[in-house]
Design a protein around this motif. Structure first.
Motif, PDB file in Angstrom:
ATOM      1  N   ARG A  28       4.930  -6.816   7.095  1.00 26.72           N
ATOM      2  CA  ARG A  28       5.202  -7.504   5.825  1.00 26.72           C
ATOM      3  C   ARG A  28       6.652  -7.968   5.797  1.00 26.72           C
ATOM      4  O   ARG A  28       6.965  -9.061   5.329  1.00 26.72           O
ATOM      5  CB  ARG A  28       4.946  -6.541   4.645  1.00 26.72           C
TER       6      ARG A  28
ATOM      7  N   ARG B 162      -3.956  -8.047  -5.019  1.00 31.44           N
ATOM      8  CA  ARG B 162      -5.075  -7.107  -4.876  1.00 31.44           C
ATOM      9  C   ARG B 162      -6.056  -7.243  -6.039  1.00 31.44           C
ATOM     10  O   ARG B 162      -5.824  -6.709  -7.117  1.00 31.44           O
ATOM     11  CB  ARG B 162      -4.533  -5.690  -4.806  1.00 31.44           C
TER      12      ARG B 162
ATOM     13  N   ARG C  19       1.781  -7.287  -6.278  1.00 35.97           N
ATOM     14  CA  ARG C  19       2.754  -6.271  -5.875  1.00 35.97           C
ATOM     15  C   ARG C  19       3.840  -6.913  -5.029  1.00 35.97           C
ATOM     16  O   ARG C  19       3.529  -7.555  -4.024  1.00 35.97           O
ATOM     17  CB  ARG C  19       1.997  -5.208  -5.073  1.00 35.97           C
TER      18      ARG C  19
ATOM     19  N   TYR D 265      10.402   0.393  -0.515  1.00 32.49           N
ATOM     20  CA  TYR D 265       9.828   0.152   0.811  1.00 32.49           C
ATOM     21  C   TYR D 265      10.762  -0.633   1.725  1.00 32.49           C
ATOM     22  O   TYR D 265      10.402  -0.928   2.858  1.00 32.49           O
ATOM     23  CB  TYR D 265       8.515  -0.640   0.683  1.00 32.49           C
TER      24      TYR D 265
ATOM     25  N   ASP E  58       1.955  -0.221  -5.349  1.00 27.62           N
ATOM     26  CA  ASP E  58       1.115   0.554  -4.423  1.00 27.62           C
ATOM     27  C   ASP E  58       0.292   1.568  -5.219  1.00 27.62           C
ATOM     28  O   ASP E  58      -0.919   1.697  -5.032  1.00 27.62           O
ATOM     29  CB  ASP E  58       2.038   1.269  -3.422  1.00 27.62           C
TER      30      ASP E  58
HETATM   31  C1  IPM Z   1      -1.225  -0.002   1.093  1.00 31.00           C
HETATM   32  C2  IPM Z   1      -1.010   1.245   1.916  1.00 31.00           C
HETATM   33  C3  IPM Z   1       0.290   1.088   2.705  1.00 31.00           C
HETATM   34  C4  IPM Z   1       1.402   0.979   1.691  1.00 31.00           C
HETATM   35  C5  IPM Z   1       0.555   2.228   3.715  1.00 31.00           C
HETATM   36  C6  IPM Z   1      -0.551   2.309   4.744  1.00 31.00           C
HETATM   37  C7  IPM Z   1       1.879   2.110   4.391  1.00 31.00           C
HETATM   38  O1  IPM Z   1      -1.005   2.367   1.093  1.00 31.00           O
HETATM   39  O2  IPM Z   1      -1.309  -1.103   1.674  1.00 31.00           O
HETATM   40  O3  IPM Z   1      -1.311   0.106  -0.121  1.00 31.00           O
HETATM   41  O4  IPM Z   1       1.918   2.004   1.219  1.00 31.00           O
HETATM   42  O5  IPM Z   1       1.754  -0.153   1.349  1.00 31.00           O
END
Ligand code: IPM
Ligand code: MG
Length: 374
Positions: free
Chosen positions: A102, A112, A134, A141, A267
């Protein structure tokens, strides 16, 4: 030469099975595409110390978009233990390849959809139709983390009066993960949410943050949302704290439309929203940047089910629909979602999560059949 080049990254565990299901559907759609397989996941971490090898990045850069299965992610110590013996003690640090991807491709927007399909026995309510936007590359992150905390960073932080309480803590007893937002990142995710709401005649956009406590980052998101909302007078802007949102989503999920949030909160709420419409077997996602998109179910690699063709492939197949939309093949995308809806409604071919005993491939074949019959 085919019209599209699609990177094909099944990854680990059930990722392989659900990608096989995606292929069954794509073959019936007859999309004019070449599929280019790429290596990603645990095996490559163990044997090469890199779950996202350079050769795979090259494939991504040479394709129009990517379909992604699932990957295994483990905390750093556990991951290090599984490295091949010749790679141990060489300072390899595991980090999630999907998060890496990403960032590398600047896929700033994660979308989503969580819609209750008619006849899905797992629906929490039948009138839920939410989409989570998101932010996908910043916030908690972004990966700017420290342990032990370097002296320079520590000293810089001590200029903040609230650091006083930590001033005598040894640097090795401190761990810091930063939450970095940019104005551009906030504006972009909010803009996408409003633009989507406008195009699909959605009524409201709810910003999910926590500005009463996390004043600067969440605050920036809310402030930008208020400004952008003025350009969309027919769409309501709601502001809800993330904790309260979890409660409201359980209480009145039907009242919400588009939710928009930063990376970590997005998330969390996207898993909650997914469970309202049947769980991770129905949760698809689109990671979208200015020019490239990666489409994946949000579930993990489910090692305990790997090889059994047990898991619900619908999340993966909805991800194919999101990919078709991205490529501009909207008509096929719409037909595919109709086919999925029909199979769920009829309820004859169902995986175990829905109380059925069909295998993943049978569900994919049934969806392909319905697509063909339209
Ligand atoms: C998501 C997953 C990922 C995230 C993980 C697998 C790193 O939980 O795509 O929601 O935390 O973004
Ligand atoms: Mg998640």
């Amino acid at each position: 030469m085919a019209k599209y080049k699609i990177a094909w990254l099944p990854g680990d565990g059930v990722g392989n099975e659900v990608m096989e299901c995606a292929k069954i559907v794509l073959d019936v759609i007859n999309l004019d595409a070449d599929y280019i397989p790429g290596d990603v996941g645990w095996e490559f971490w163990k044997n090469e110390g890199n779950p996202l090898p350079e050769r795979t990045i090259k494939i991504l850069k040479e394709t129009d978009c990517c379909l992604f299965g699932a990957i295994t992610s483990k905390p750093k110590e556990e991951a290090a233990k599984e490295l091949a013996s010749n790679l141990k003690k060489k300072d390899f640090v595991y980090s999630s390849p999907i998060v890496g991807l990403r960032q590398l491709l600047n896929l700033h927007t994660n979308m989503r959809p969580c819609k209750a399909f008619e006849g899905n026995p797992l629906n929490y309510r039948d009138d839920i139709d939410l989409i989570v936007f998101r932010e996908n590359t910043e916030g908690l992150y972004a990966g700017v983390e420290f342990h032990p905390v370097p002296e320079k960073i520590f000293n810089a932080l001590l200029t903040h009066k609230k650091m006083k309480k930590f001033e005598n803590i040894p640097l090795d007893d401190l761990a810091i993960s930063t939450r970095i937002f940019t104005r551009k990142g906030c504006q972009s995710i909010i803009r996408q949410a409003f633009e989507y709401a406008k195009s699909y005649k959605r009524k409201s956009v709810t910003v999910v943050e926590k500005p009463n406590v996390i004043r600067e980052t969440s605050g920036m998101m809310i402030r930008e949302a208020r400004k952008i909302a003025e350009e969309y007078p027919s769409i309501d802007l709601f502001e809800t704290n993330v904790d309260a949102m979890c409660m409201w989503l359980v209480k009145n999920p039907q009242d919400y439309d588009i939710l928009v949030s930063s990376n970590m909160f997005g998330d969390i709420i996207s898993d909650l929203a997914a469970q309202l419409v049947g769980g991770l077997g129905f949760a698809a996602s689109a990671n979208i940047g200015d020019k490239y998109g990666v489409f994946e179910p949000t579930h993990g690699s489910a090692p305990k089910y790997a090889g059994q063709y047990k898991v619900n492939p619908i999340a993966m197949i909805i991800s194919v629909k999101l990919m078709l939309d991205f490529l501009g093949e909207k008509q096929d995308g719409d037909k595919l979602i109709q086919a999925i809806a029909q199979v769920i409604k009829e309820g004859k071919v169902r995986t175990y999560d829905l109380g059925g005993n069909s295998i993943s491939l049978e569900v994919a074949k049934e969806i392909a059949k319905k697509f063909r019959e339209q």
